[in-house]
Design a protein around this motif. Structure first.
Motif, short mmCIF file in Angstrom:
data_model
loop_
_atom_site.label_atom_id
_atom_site.label_comp_id
_atom_site.label_asym_id
_atom_site.label_seq_id
_atom_site.Cartn_x
_atom_site.Cartn_y
_atom_site.Cartn_z
N ASP A 94 1.06 -1.30 0.48
CA ASP A 94 -0.24 -0.09 -0.21
C ASP A 94 0.35 1.26 -0.29
O ASP A 94 0.42 2.51 -0.61
CB ASP A 94 -0.99 -0.25 1.12
CG ASP A 94 -2.39 -1.11 1.13
OD1 ASP A 94 -2.31 -1.64 0.26
OD2 ASP A 94 -2.47 -1.03 2.30
N GLU A 95 1.74 1.56 0.56
CA GLU A 95 2.72 2.76 0.90
C GLU A 95 3.49 2.70 0.05
O GLU A 95 3.60 3.94 -1.12
CB GLU A 95 3.76 1.76 1.99
CG GLU A 95 4.97 2.61 2.19
CD GLU A 95 6.34 2.49 2.60
OE1 GLU A 95 7.47 3.46 2.86
OE2 GLU A 95 6.41 1.81 2.82
N LEU A 96 3.88 1.20 -1.56
CA LEU A 96 4.52 1.64 -2.54
C LEU A 96 4.45 2.55 -3.52
O LEU A 96 4.03 3.19 -4.54
CB LEU A 96 5.22 0.70 -2.68
CG LEU A 96 6.48 -0.47 -1.72
CD1 LEU A 96 7.06 -1.79 -2.52
CD2 LEU A 96 7.93 0.92 -2.62
N ARG A 97 2.74 1.78 -3.38
CA ARG A 97 1.75 2.68 -4.53
C ARG A 97 1.23 3.83 -4.35
O ARG A 97 0.68 4.00 -5.82
CB ARG A 97 -0.27 1.54 -4.53
CG ARG A 97 0.17 0.18 -4.86
CD ARG A 97 -1.28 -0.80 -5.11
NE ARG A 97 -1.42 -1.06 -4.22
CZ ARG A 97 -3.16 -0.45 -3.75
NH1 ARG A 97 -3.69 -0.30 -5.40
NH2 ARG A 97 -3.94 -0.68 -2.62
N ALA A 98 1.18 3.98 -3.17
CA ALA A 98 1.19 5.33 -3.31
C ALA A 98 2.02 6.60 -3.55
O ALA A 98 1.41 7.51 -3.53
CB ALA A 98 0.97 6.34 -1.52
N LEU A 99 3.31 5.54 -3.06
CA LEU A 99 4.77 6.40 -3.66
C LEU A 99 4.82 6.82 -4.99
O LEU A 99 4.91 7.44 -5.84
CB LEU A 99 5.75 6.03 -3.46
CG LEU A 99 5.95 5.66 -2.09
CD1 LEU A 99 7.31 5.30 -0.98
CD2 LEU A 99 6.35 7.46 -1.50
N GLN A 100 4.11 5.71 -5.90
CA GLN A 100 3.69 5.57 -7.32
C GLN A 100 2.46 6.36 -7.62
O GLN A 100 2.86 7.67 -9.48
CB GLN A 100 3.28 4.25 -8.30
CG GLN A 100 3.23 4.32 -9.46
CD GLN A 100 3.18 2.82 -9.16
OE1 GLN A 100 3.89 2.32 -10.47
NE2 GLN A 100 1.63 2.20 -9.47
N ALA A 101 2.12 7.14 -7.06
CA ALA A 101 0.69 7.82 -7.57
C ALA A 101 1.65 9.08 -7.66
O ALA A 101 0.54 10.07 -7.84
CB ALA A 101 -0.42 7.15 -6.62
N LEU A 102 2.43 9.60 -6.72
CA LEU A 102 2.92 10.53 -5.97
C LEU A 102 4.12 11.19 -7.44
O LEU A 102 3.89 12.04 -8.22
CB LEU A 102 2.86 10.62 -4.71
CG LEU A 102 2.45 10.94 -3.57
CD1 LEU A 102 3.04 10.62 -2.52
CD2 LEU A 102 2.15 13.05 -4.07
N ASP A 103 4.22 9.37 -7.64
CA ASP A 103 5.31 9.94 -8.78
C ASP A 103 4.84 10.11 -10.38
O ASP A 103 4.80 11.46 -10.80
CB ASP A 103 6.41 8.68 -9.28
CG ASP A 103 7.37 8.03 -7.89
OD1 ASP A 103 7.89 9.26 -7.68
OD2 ASP A 103 7.81 7.36 -8.07
N ASN A 104 3.61 9.28 -10.65
CA ASN A 104 3.66 8.58 -12.96
C ASN A 104 2.13 8.80 -12.42
O ASN A 104 1.74 9.16 -13.26
CB ASN A 104 3.83 7.92 -12.83
CG ASN A 104 3.57 6.76 -12.50
OD1 ASN A 104 2.81 6.74 -11.76
ND2 ASN A 104 4.23 5.57 -12.58
N SER A 105 1.74 9.29 -10.83
CA SER A 105 -0.30 9.77 -10.95
C SER A 105 -1.22 8.41 -11.45
O SER A 105 -2.21 8.18 -11.97
CB SER A 105 -0.66 10.59 -12.11
OG SER A 105 -1.77 11.27 -11.51
N VAL A 106 0.26 7.41 -11.57
CA VAL A 106 -1.22 6.18 -11.75
C VAL A 106 -2.42 5.69 -10.96
O VAL A 106 -1.43 5.58 -9.53
CB VAL A 106 -0.03 4.50 -12.06
CG1 VAL A 106 -0.83 3.40 -12.08
CG2 VAL A 106 0.84 4.80 -13.24
N PRO A 107 -3.23 5.54 -11.33
CA PRO A 107 -4.51 5.63 -9.79
C PRO A 107 -3.90 4.56 -9.05
O PRO A 107 -3.83 2.95 -9.01
CB PRO A 107 -5.92 5.38 -10.29
CG PRO A 107 -5.70 5.33 -12.15
CD PRO A 107 -3.89 5.25 -12.23
N LEU A 108 -4.35 4.70 -7.73
CA LEU A 108 -4.19 3.05 -6.49
C LEU A 108 -5.10 1.84 -7.51
O LEU A 108 -4.50 0.68 -7.11
CB LEU A 108 -4.82 3.91 -5.36
CG LEU A 108 -3.65 4.22 -4.30
CD1 LEU A 108 -4.26 4.74 -3.45
CD2 LEU A 108 -2.29 4.14 -4.53
N SER A 109 -6.28 2.24 -8.00
CA SER A 109 -7.29 0.91 -8.54
C SER A 109 -6.35 0.42 -9.41
O SER A 109 -6.36 -1.08 -9.38
CB SER A 109 -8.50 1.54 -9.49
OG SER A 109 -7.97 3.18 -10.49
#
Length: 500
Positions: A94-109
């Motif tokens: 979950d932490e890594l997915r959130a960081l990715q969303a801040l990086d490239n805006s790939v949605p958590l979904s």
């Protein structure tokens, strides 16, 4: 309502990203930094170090120093590291997915879907842990001469420079790092400047798993100066790269001086071939258009961005594809209702908008074809776009756009479909939609592409992935990837007193 991701940034507690060299986190020698702007909002997310030539030299030197020990380490040591790391990845998903969303805006979904998930990356590490004590050589009988043994050994290739793209940092990190470390190589890893924070955290977790100092080193920054120094460094034995064809060609040029080994995955213009007997034409259209628009907004190397559709089901396909385009949602990547992302930066936005103008002259615009405004005006959002009646030689049918754009080309026979599919400089993937298993097998064997999906497509950690023609060199995934980080050595040993 103004779109913002700053509350999520603050909740993540981002700190300035540093380089990881020889087991230590450190700023760049000259203090250079990169300020990352979020692609959905244009807001400043944070800073990280830009590695200059001297920093890359330090990282390569650390990897070279660590290689003799790691390259001869026990299989149990490497297996244990890879398995422990896989568990840490799962625990921090979950932490890594959130960081990715801040990086490239790939949605958590979308980050929870298997192929782009942390779980898939963890499975890659688990899979390659299984090869560490199994990828060996052979003992062969003598062919001629006296009594002797003929042996082959697989040994690690040495220091690897690995360059990651921004669009799938979890999976691509795993596909490069797991087989390289498992084989006994040491590494200098370069994260994309558009997806560094998630990778920095992945390296922190790898250190937590017990990574020895110098075995993996992380440098961040753009292609110039960071990437250029890494691919030209004389003490790097192999370069593994995923990204654009232009950069791939530059890596091949740079490798010539020292005959570096290279593995390259360079994108594609993959076709989806929809035959009139497809089990569900509407689902085929939704699957194809979904791959071009959902999640990465078409910024995926293997997406089927050309749809070759039989004339008997052409209108049905277009209608369903248009319905899929209308269902795509954009916005805050932390919103569970958002299923797609913007283009990664302003340069890519302008590039895709240029292709849209070409497409309007080369095909019939069915839907989209424009940048999104209103609440999305501060981001790099482009509407899902379909061009119909496209000639297969058109620019939008031949060049990799890397955006939410589908070119639809009609065909009338199986032979024509195969010819159209193969009429490209790329050869990464392809999709077939048919209820006829004999046709599926027959067509799949004739397509010049590395991965063929029949009535669907998925990523598997144990299968090789890569392309024909200008889609790259080598494969990632499975035993073939593991062996690509080794050199094969032959040893001839006499068993008697006489020489061979």
């Amino acid at each position: 309502m103004t779109l913002t991701v700053l509350p999520h940034r603050d909740a993540a507690g981002l700190k300035a990203g540093q380089l990881y060299v020889g087991g230590q986190w450190t700023p760049a020698r000259d203090g250079a930094t990169w300020t990352h702007l979020h692609p959905a909002t244009g807001e400043e997310i944070g800073e990280f170090a830009v590695a200059g030539a001297a920093d890359v030299d330090d990282a390569v030197a650390a990897a070279r120093e660590a290689f003799p020990s790691w390259g001869t380490s026990r299989a149990s040591t490497r297996i244990g590291l890879l398995l422990k790391y896989a568990e840490l990845l799962r625990a921090h998903a979950d932490e890594l997915r959130a960081l990715q969303a801040l990086d490239n805006s790939v949605p958590l979904s979308f980050g929870a879907i298997y192929a782009t998930s942390v779980a898939a990356a963890a499975d890659v590490f688990t899979h390659h842990a299984g090869w560490v004590d199994k990828a060996g050589g052979q003992t062969l009988p003598p062919y001629q001469g006296g009594d002797h043994l003929a042996l082959t050994f697989r040994e690690p290739i040495g220091v690897v420079g690995a360059i990651l793209p921004w669009n799938a940092p979890f999976l691509l990190f795993a596909q490069k790092v797991a087989p390289a470390l498992g084989a006994g190589c040491t590494m200098v890893l370069k994260a994309s400047e558009y997806a560094s924070f998630a990778v920095i955290r992945m390296v922190e977790l790898l250190a937590e798993a017990g990574l020895p100092d110098g075995v993996l080193n992380l440098v961040t920054g753009p292609g110039d100066p960071t990437g250029e120094r890494l691919i030209t460094h004389p003490d790097v034995d192999k370069v593994s790269f995923t990204g654009s064809r232009a950069v791939g060609k530059r890596i091949v040029e740079a490798s010539a001086g020292t005959l570096k080994r290279v593995s390259l995955e360079l994108g594609g213009k993959s076709p989806a071939i929809v035959f009139p007997d497809a089990p569900n034409v509407g689902l085929a259209a939704m699957t194809t258009m979904g791959a071009v628009t959902m999640g990465l907004s078409g910024q995926a190397c293997v997406a089927n961005t050309r749809a070759l559709v039989h004339r008997d089901v052409y209108d049905e396909f277009l209608g369903a594809a248009q319905g899929m385009a209308a269902a795509v949602t954009y916005g805050d990547p932390f919103d569970p209702g958002v299923i797609s992302c913007p283009l990664v930066n302003g340069r890519q936005l302008e590039r895709v908008l240029g292709y849209l103008e070409k497409g309007k002259a080369e095909g019939r615009l069915v839907t989209g074809g424009e940048r999104l405004g209103g609440d999305y005006a501060s981001g790099n959002f482009v509407a899902p776009t379909i061009f119909a009646d496209v000639d297969n030689h058109a620019t939008i049918a031949q060049e990799e756009i890397f955006g939410p754009v589908l070119a639809v080309v009609p065909f009338e026979s199986e032979e024509e479909a195969i010819a159209l599919a193969n009429d490209t400089e790329y050869g990464l993937g392809a999709g077939l939609f048919t209820a006829d298993s004999a046709r599926a097998f027959r067509v799949a064997r004739r397509l010049r592409a590395g991965t063929i999906g029949v009535n669907g497509f998925q990523v598997e950690p144990h299968l090789p992935f890569g392309g024909f023609k200008q889609s790259g060199l080598g494969r990632e995934g499975g035993l073939s990837a593991f062996e690509a980080y080794t050199e094969l050595k032959t040893v001839l040993m006499p068993l008697g007193e006489e020489l061979m």
